[in-house]
Write a protein that holds these residues in place. Structure first.
Motif, PDB file in Angstrom:
ATOM      1  N   CYS A 113      19.477  -6.827  -6.358  1.00 57.95           N
ATOM      2  CA  CYS A 113      18.857  -6.903  -5.038  1.00 57.95           C
ATOM      3  C   CYS A 113      17.568  -7.707  -5.170  1.00 57.95           C
ATOM      4  CB  CYS A 113      18.568  -5.510  -4.499  1.00 57.95           C
ATOM      5  SG  CYS A 113      20.078  -4.705  -3.962  1.00 57.95           S
TER       6      CYS A 113
ATOM      7  N   GLU B   5      25.776   0.752   0.248  1.00 56.16           N
ATOM      8  CA  GLU B   5      26.581  -0.357  -0.291  1.00 56.16           C
ATOM      9  C   GLU B   5      27.873   0.169  -0.922  1.00 56.16           C
ATOM     10  OE1 GLU B   5      24.446  -3.269  -2.663  1.00 56.16           O
ATOM     11  OE2 GLU B   5      26.312  -3.901  -3.617  1.00 56.16           O
TER      12      GLU B   5
ATOM     13  N   HIS C  40      19.897   2.294   0.455  1.00 62.62           N
ATOM     14  CA  HIS C  40      20.522   0.974   0.354  1.00 62.62           C
ATOM     15  C   HIS C  40      21.777   0.965  -0.519  1.00 62.62           C
ATOM     16  CE1 HIS C  40      20.836  -3.290   0.620  1.00 62.62           C
ATOM     17  NE2 HIS C  40      20.467  -3.535  -0.621  1.00 62.62           N
ATOM     18  N   HIS C  41      21.663   1.464  -1.746  1.00 60.00           N
ATOM     19  CA  HIS C  41      22.823   1.378  -2.628  1.00 60.00           C
ATOM     20  C   HIS C  41      23.884   2.428  -2.306  1.00 60.00           C
ATOM     21  CE1 HIS C  41      20.238  -1.000  -5.722  1.00 60.00           C
ATOM     22  NE2 HIS C  41      20.672  -1.738  -4.730  1.00 60.00           N
TER      23      HIS C  41
ATOM     24  N   ASN D 181      20.258 -11.827  -4.376  1.00 59.26           N
ATOM     25  CA  ASN D 181      20.235 -12.227  -2.963  1.00 59.26           C
ATOM     26  C   ASN D 181      18.818 -12.442  -2.460  1.00 59.26           C
ATOM     27  OD1 ASN D 181      19.847  -9.264  -3.034  1.00 59.26           O
ATOM     28  ND2 ASN D 181      19.558  -9.589  -0.872  1.00 59.26           N
TER      29      ASN D 181
ATOM     30  N   CYS E  12      24.358  -6.920   1.157  1.00 57.54           N
ATOM     31  CA  CYS E  12      24.580  -6.902  -0.290  1.00 57.54           C
ATOM     32  C   CYS E  12      26.042  -6.657  -0.631  1.00 57.54           C
ATOM     33  CB  CYS E  12      23.643  -5.895  -0.961  1.00 57.54           C
ATOM     34  SG  CYS E  12      21.964  -6.556  -1.073  1.00 57.54           S
TER      35      CYS E  12
HETATM   36 ZN   LIG Z   1      20.657  -5.113  -1.942  1.00 58.05          ZN
END
Ligand SMILES: [Zn+2]
Length: 459
Positions: free
Chosen positions: A32, A253, A249-250, A70, A224
């Protein structure tokens, strides 16, 4: 290929695991990256050092690596602020009277400059979120088809109840996920923890894309999933980020990528510990913010921060202080002087001794990137009776991992003697809000030829 065993701590399993690359000998990594509406601070740089140290260590041990990082150039930081409609990119654009594209280009350039100063090797690819919006829309369509998502008035939410493993990475129970959402629950969500995949455009949006659900823009998490799988495929080895990326976030994901593919996508999740300043996390929002260029202006070698970071395990929080940085700066300069001295001494290399020392170094980095042990070995080698030329050869070799420019000829000290101590005292005075004392110390520093620039104090 006979490659050494490497153990890495997987946040998902909370254990050290053997690295077993999908493709033999080639380790593929997604990291990230920065959100480019503001400068990155040294805490962010510590996070970006993790994949750098990972790649350098793996390559030292004989593996090949490929890294994708990213660049988030549509500006939402968290689902919360996102739901409140605060698009940081647009806020910055308005404040600086520039277009979002100009803002992103400017801060992306500054980011590249900052990582270069830190000897953080460039990633093999820097995909930008704005270039992958069609791919994100495809993923969201699949999630809708598979009933992992639902649409309300042009906004698409992920239905966390549809993915029973949601919460596995962060070990959050669903009740905690609810507690984790701030403010009034959005009545359109089926569960308060549901997160946004696609947001309907409001009235004043600049960055807007057409979609099957009307004009809008993507959520941060789907970026992501889209970029990692578009470039590295739907099975890759390691995903890195900061400890603050674990949730949401993860977690999000994993829910997105695994719901789309029906299988595990990432083998190992690695997270870097946060950088703390006076016990508080260094963060853009907290205002306790140091750019690496600011440290440089105060007379520190930017690689002194790298040296400091190498003293702690990458997973541990690291306390940052000007005093600690001053100590690292001195130690790094001394080490470079020693290397220059050892290099200048001719003598036979002791091959057996060199192999022995090098195998200890390899064992340290293969054990979940144990750089503090590797740095202890550097110190031990310095004190040892090994021939000077052998020391110089080993350190030159190890520097491929450490990245401290140990072969750089020791420049004259840019920080005059005594300045580091005065700066540390001044930091204490400022923390105690003793501004008279702080001003005195500023004058004392100025008389030494050191200008200090102040950061706003955390409230
Ligand atoms: Zn990310």
């Amino acid at each position: 290929m006979n490659l050494p065993r490497v153990r890495l701590y997987n946040t998902f399993s909370r254990t050290k695991q053997d690295l077993e690359p999908v493709s033999d000998g080639m380790v593929r990594i997604y990291s990230c990256g920065p959100t480019v509406y503001r400068y990155v601070h040294v805490g962010n740089l510590r996070t970006f050092m993790l994949p750098d140290l990972l790649r350098r260590s793996l390559e030292y041990l004989g593996y090949q690596t490929e890294q994708v990082m990213n660049i988030t150039d549509v500006g939402h930081l968290t689902d919360d602020s996102f739901d409140r409609g605060e698009d940081k990119m647009l806020v910055s654009a308005r404040l600086e009277k520039k277009s979002p594209e100009e803002i992103a280009a400017y801060y992306a350039d500054a980011f590249m400059e900052d990582i270069r100063k830190m000897n953080i090797r460039a990633s093999d690819a820097y995909p930008r979120a704005t270039e992958y919006v069609p791919r994100m829309i495809e993923l969201i369509e699949t999630l809708l088809e598979k009933r992992h998502a639902y649409e309300v008035d042009g906004t698409v939410y992920y239905d966390i109840a549809s993915f029973p493993a949601y919460g596995s990475l962060s070990r959050n129970a669903t009740e905690k996920l609810m507690a984790g959402t701030r403010g009034e629950p959005d009545p359109r969500k089926r569960h308060p923890g549901d997160f946004t995949l696609w947001k309907a455009a409001g009235s004043n949006r600049v960055q807007v894309w057409p979609s099957p659900w009307g004009p809008g823009f993507p959520g941060w998490h789907i970026e992501c999933s889209a970029m990692s799988m578009a470039i590295l495929g739907d099975r890759f080895d390691i995903h890195t980020g900061g400890a603050d990326n674990v949730f949401p976030h993860h977690e999000a994901e994993i829910a997105q990528s695994e719901a789309v593919t029906g299988h595990r996508v990432v083998s190992l999740w690695m997270h870097g510990g946060l950088l703390m300043l006076s016990g508080a996390r260094m963060a853009k929002s907290a205002g306790n913010f140091f750019r690496v260029t600011e440290l440089e202006e105060q007379g520190f070698d930017p690689l002194a921060f790298r040296y400091l970071a190498l003293q702690a395990r990458y997973r541990s929080p690291l306390n940052f202080s000007t005093r600690g940085l001053g100590g690292a700066d001195n130690a790094l300069r001394q080490l470079r002087e020693n290397v220059a001295e050892w290099s200048s001494q001719r003598g036979d290399e002791d091959v057996a001794a060199a192999d022995d020392w090098d195998s200890r170094f390899r064992a340290a980095i293969a054990d979940d990137l144990d750089l503090p042990s590797a740095m202890a070995l550097v110190a031990e080698l310095g004190r040892s009776p090994v021939a000077a030329s052998t020391k110089a050869g080993l350190l030159e070799s190890w520097d491929r991992v450490l990245g401290l420019d140990l072969g750089r000829s020791p420049a004259k000290r840019t920080l005059p003697p005594g300045a580091a101590e005065l700066m540390a005292q001044r930091e204490q005075a400022r923390a105690a809000r003793d501004f008279a004392r702080s001003d005195q110390l500023r004058d004392a520093l100025r008389s030494l030829g050191v200008e200090v620039s102040d950061q706003p104090l955390k409230k």
